[in-house]
Design a protein around this motif. Structure first.
Motif, short mmCIF file in Angstrom:
data_model
loop_
_atom_site.label_atom_id
_atom_site.label_comp_id
_atom_site.label_asym_id
_atom_site.label_seq_id
_atom_site.Cartn_x
_atom_site.Cartn_y
_atom_site.Cartn_z
N GLN A 1 21.58 81.48 -8.99
CA GLN A 1 21.23 81.20 -10.76
C GLN A 1 19.87 80.85 -10.86
O GLN A 1 19.39 80.97 -12.10
N ASN B 1 15.32 83.10 -11.97
CA ASN B 1 14.35 83.33 -13.07
C ASN B 1 13.36 82.22 -13.01
O ASN B 1 12.35 82.54 -13.71
N HIS C 1 18.33 86.26 -14.34
CA HIS C 1 19.39 86.43 -13.57
C HIS C 1 20.13 87.79 -13.55
O HIS C 1 20.34 88.51 -12.83
#
Length: 263
Positions: A63, A66, A73
């Motif tokens: 997750q 980014n 993601h």
């Protein structure tokens, strides 16, 4: 002798694509242990993703991806081999793909019971969240290998090394193969395009844990608390590591480990 040849993304896809049926179901569940233990492998901020050779797509990603790459993601989980390669510096891209191919070929030649004991380290430059290149360590803690001994799914861990300074480019790739509880090292360096046996000291699992924590900046008291060891035991391990690597200080030890891609 295994020779490292330049490999374009198209050539990599041609070689890597594998349409054999994958029997592991949910990839994230299959690699759950590696996901939970990722912090033990990584020596800095890290992200992970899972690549599927049957589709050449990225099927899952952490997750936080980014925060360490320019893309969200969702972009990663819809990405493919081209997408991954475009995140790598152009001067390193063909090498990384060639190194993955050569590493997989080496692993596939091993007996099934030894394939999971092989560890792959690759140094390369990848884009960070600001779209700037920085050094990363790419590792493959686990592979799924089907009944025909073809790698079809790989768990890839990428650690950000921007907190470290490199005096010169390190050994580009190391394969560690444990045989009879001893580590056998295979190297590829920038000026060496063949996979060769490297005469490096055997570092035990505990010593590996300690040197990893040293690379993260932890001192002996902190390492002692982290690993539930006495301060005296940690210091003994450090002395043994310096003796094995013929280094005199912790700084020299860390430099030796980085230059030889042993993390």
């Amino acid at each position: 002798m295994n020779v490292l040849s330049p490999l374009s993304v198209h050539e990599f896809i041609e070689i890597a694509k594998n349409e054999n049926e994958i029997m592991i179901g949910d990839f994230v569940s299959y690699f759950q242990n590696q996901i939970e233990e990722a912090s033990n492998y990584a020596i800095g901020p890290y992200f992970w993703f899972i690549g599927d050779n049957s589709t050449l797509m990225i099927t899952a990603a952490s997750q936080n991806i980014n925060e360490l790459t320019p893309y969200q993601h969702e972009a990663w989980t819809k990405g493919n081999t081209f997408f991954f390669a475009e995140n790598i510096h152009p001067d390193d891209r063909f090498f990384v793909l060639s190194a993955f191919k050569l590493a997989v070929e080496k692993i596939e030649l091993l007996p099934l019971e030894r394939q999971s004991s092989v560890r792959l380290n690759i140094y390369a430059r990848m884009l960070n969240a600001k779209a700037e290149y920085r050094w990363v360590l790419i590792q493959m803690p686990r592979l799924y290998i089907n009944e025909k001994d073809r790698t079809t799914v790989g768990f890839i861990l990428v650690t950000d090394l921007s907190h470290l300074e490199f005096l010169k480019r390190p050994t580009l790739m190391t394969l560690t193969d444990k045989v009879n509880n001893q580590n056998q090292y295979f190297h590829i360096a920038e000026d060496l395009k063949e996979l060769v046996v490297a005469d490096l000291p055997n570092i035990t699992k505990r010593e590996q844990e300690i040197v990893n924590l040293m690379a993260k900046g932890l001192n002996s008291p902190a390492i002692s608390e982290k690993l539930y060891l006495s301060y005296h035991t940690v210091e003994n391990h450090k002395r043994n590591l310096r003796k094995k690597t013929n280094t005199k200080t912790s700084a020299e030890l860390i430099d030796y480990v980085w230059r030889n891609n042993l993390i």
